[in-house]
Design a protein around this motif. Structure first.
Motif, PDB file in Angstrom:
ATOM      1  N   PRO A  65       0.817  -1.220   0.000  1.00  0.00           N
ATOM      2  CA  PRO A  65       0.000   0.000   0.000  1.00  0.00           C
ATOM      3  C   PRO A  65       0.841   1.255   0.000  1.00  0.00           C
ATOM      4  O   PRO A  65       0.504   2.233  -0.660  1.00  0.00           O
ATOM      5  CB  PRO A  65      -0.815  -0.137   1.273  1.00  0.00           C
ATOM      6  N   VAL A  83      -6.650   0.901  -3.283  1.00  0.00           N
ATOM      7  CA  VAL A  83      -6.856   0.026  -2.123  1.00  0.00           C
ATOM      8  C   VAL A  83      -7.532   0.853  -1.034  1.00  0.00           C
ATOM      9  O   VAL A  83      -7.068   1.949  -0.696  1.00  0.00           O
ATOM     10  CB  VAL A  83      -5.527  -0.554  -1.603  1.00  0.00           C
ATOM     11  N   SER A  84      -8.639   0.326  -0.541  1.00  0.00           N
ATOM     12  CA  SER A  84      -9.399   1.053   0.498  1.00  0.00           C
ATOM     13  C   SER A  84      -9.861   0.074   1.558  1.00  0.00           C
ATOM     14  O   SER A  84      -9.850  -1.151   1.369  1.00  0.00           O
ATOM     15  CB  SER A  84     -10.594   1.778  -0.111  1.00  0.00           C
ATOM     16  N   GLY A  85     -10.281   0.634   2.715  1.00  0.00           N
ATOM     17  CA  GLY A  85     -10.822  -0.205   3.764  1.00  0.00           C
ATOM     18  C   GLY A  85     -12.280  -0.528   3.502  1.00  0.00           C
ATOM     19  O   GLY A  85     -12.923   0.027   2.619  1.00  0.00           O
ATOM     20  N   LEU A  91      -6.699   3.891   1.372  1.00  0.00           N
ATOM     21  CA  LEU A  91      -5.412   3.511   1.912  1.00  0.00           C
ATOM     22  C   LEU A  91      -4.282   3.775   0.925  1.00  0.00           C
ATOM     23  O   LEU A  91      -3.200   4.204   1.323  1.00  0.00           O
ATOM     24  CB  LEU A  91      -5.426   2.018   2.288  1.00  0.00           C
ATOM     25  N   THR A 125     -12.726  -8.028  -2.612  1.00  0.00           N
ATOM     26  CA  THR A 125     -12.490  -7.830  -1.180  1.00  0.00           C
ATOM     27  C   THR A 125     -11.521  -8.898  -0.701  1.00  0.00           C
ATOM     28  O   THR A 125     -11.703 -10.095  -0.989  1.00  0.00           O
ATOM     29  CB  THR A 125     -13.803  -7.927  -0.394  1.00  0.00           C
ATOM     30  N   ASP A 128      -9.762  -7.347   5.302  1.00  0.00           N
ATOM     31  CA  ASP A 128     -10.306  -6.047   5.674  1.00  0.00           C
ATOM     32  C   ASP A 128     -10.088  -4.994   4.600  1.00  0.00           C
ATOM     33  O   ASP A 128     -10.382  -3.811   4.822  1.00  0.00           O
ATOM     34  CB  ASP A 128      -9.649  -5.566   6.996  1.00  0.00           C
ATOM     35  N   LEU A 129      -9.545  -5.406   3.486  1.00  0.00           N
ATOM     36  CA  LEU A 129      -9.235  -4.446   2.416  1.00  0.00           C
ATOM     37  C   LEU A 129     -10.111  -4.701   1.191  1.00  0.00           C
ATOM     38  O   LEU A 129     -10.570  -5.825   0.931  1.00  0.00           O
ATOM     39  CB  LEU A 129      -7.760  -4.551   2.034  1.00  0.00           C
TER      40      LEU A 129
END
Length: 435
Positions: A65, A83-85, A91, A125, A128-129
């Protein structure tokens, strides 16, 4: 306005060209849709593979990341990655990725409008990412436009090549027609050679056979015309010589002998004039359009013309009603009837009867009986032949003209014996409504 080409080659090329154009156009549309769908599937697989690759890298360590945040290299060029939560916090993302968040609400493919552009997005997914990869739809559209242009160019060149091959193949296929044309162009009037079917053109055999039949009929007609011309030339020479001889006798003598010579010269002149009238009538009928009238009307006119001769020999005509319109011009029918009736008048005894009756065989014509000396079966067989000498040494020119006209008009003439010992002549034609 005529749009169809005048030549067979042009017609074939136009028809095949239109058919090939429609076929290739349908093929081009089908290929374009197939290529578009398959390319879209491949590009979507590329997007999914990139997203999963980034997800596997993220899952392998925490340095990826940060690398993405610093604009690290992507596995494949032209793809933006983010990339995100799970709660939507960003992120990391690659350079060139639009602001505003690429990730879809759920995993899979979708489209999003970001920064004024349409993007194709794949979201996956991983723990958690949430990883999203995307590419601009404008790039896909441009690529498909280039593919369409290449397809169009290839199909156009293929169509032109096909038309060129069709033009060449049609020219080769029409070669026998050119050979047949050369044969016909090299023929002279009266040529007795048969037309040969060109090699490799079995389909032309019926047409060649028909041409040979037509040429055969033309040769026969030309032979008849030549023989008739020879007979006419002889008939013209004979009265001219008689006129010359009788005029010389009339100049050198006096009294009854001179009067007799002048009468003989006048008769010869009338005979000459009649032969010329026959020749001119035949020439006019050959070039004039056919006018068809009823047989009764023509017969009325002929009997009116011969009325002085009938009265001079005290002949009577016993006539039954004739009906129908013959399939021949009125002028030719008149010549036939006049020759037949003149022959009957010439050979009938004074005070005799000429009988005219209709036919009952479905054709239009009449049967004529006279009370003259008639002809023997052998004489009747030869009377219609060229050069036959009849009673009094004549050459039978009248019957020769009748034979010529009947051959030209599909008519029939037959000689037989009359009940009273004279000659029976039957002349007939097909009905005009059957021609």
């Amino acid at each position: 306005m005529r749009l169809a080409p005048a030549s067979l080659r042009g017609r074939l090329l136009l028809g095949l060209g239109l058919g090939l154009s429609v076929l290739w156009l349908v093929l081009a549309v089908w290929l374009h849709h197939e290529v578009r769908d398959r390319v879209a599937a491949v590009l979507d697989q590329r997007l999914a593979a990139s997203a999963r690759m980034v997800a596997s890298l993220v899952d392998a360590g925490a340095a990826v990341p940060a690398a993405l945040a610093e604009g690290g290299r992507l596995p494949l060029r032209g793809i933006a990655c983010e990339v995100s939560g799970l709660r939507g916090e960003l992120l990391a993302r690659s350079s060139g990725a639009p602001e505003g968040g690429l990730a879809l609400d759920g995993d899979g493919f979708g489209q999003r409008h970001l920064d004024g552009e349409l993007w194709r997005v794949f979201t996956v997914t991983q723990g958690d990412l949430r990883v999203a990869s995307a590419e601009r739809m404008a790039g896909r559209t441009g690529f498909m436009r280039q593919v369409a242009l290449v397809l169009l160019a290839a199909l156009s060149l293929g169509l032109l090549a096909s038309l060129a091959l069709v033009w060449w193949a049609v020219g080769r296929a029409l070669g026998p027609l050119s050979s047949l044309r050369d044969q016909l162009a090299g023929r002279d009037a009266g040529d007795r050679r048969t037309v040969a079917t060109p090699p490799g053109a079995v389909e032309l055999e019926p047409m060649v056979a028909t041409l040979n039949q037509v040429f055969g009929r033309e040769r026969e007609a030309l032979d008849r015309e030549r023989r008739l011309t020879d007979d006419l030339a002889h008939e013209l020479r004979t009265p001219l010589a008689a006129i010359r001889t009788q005029l010389q006798v009339a100049q050198r003598t006096e009294g009854p002998r001179a009067e007799h010579a002048r009468d003989a010269a006048q008769q010869a002149a009338e005979r000459l004039g009649h032969s010329l009238d026959q020749l001119l009538a035949l020439a006019r009928e050959r070039s004039a359009p056919a006018d068809r009238v009823s047989l009764a009307t023509v017969l009325d006119g002929v009997l009116e013309e011969l009325a002085p001769s009938l009265r001079k020999r005290n002949l009577s005509v016993r006539r039954e009603a004739v009906a129908g319109v013959p399939a021949a011009s009125a002028g030719l029918v008149r010549i036939v009837l006049r020759n037949v009736l003149e022959n009957a008048v010439r050979h009938s005894p004074e005070g005799g009867v000429i009988t005219l009756a209709p036919l009952d065989d479905g054709r239009v014509g009449l049967c004529m009986d006279d009370q003259g000396p008639g002809l023997t079966p052998e004489q009747r067989r030869r009377a219609l032949q060229r050069g036959w000498r009849g009673h009094g040494g004549g050459r039978g020119l009248g019957l020769a003209i009748v034979t010529t006209i009947m051959a030209r008009t599909d008519g029939r003439v037959a000689l037989g014996g009359a009940p009273d010992g004279g000659l029976r002549v039957r002349v007939s034609w097909p009905p005009a409504d059957s021609a």
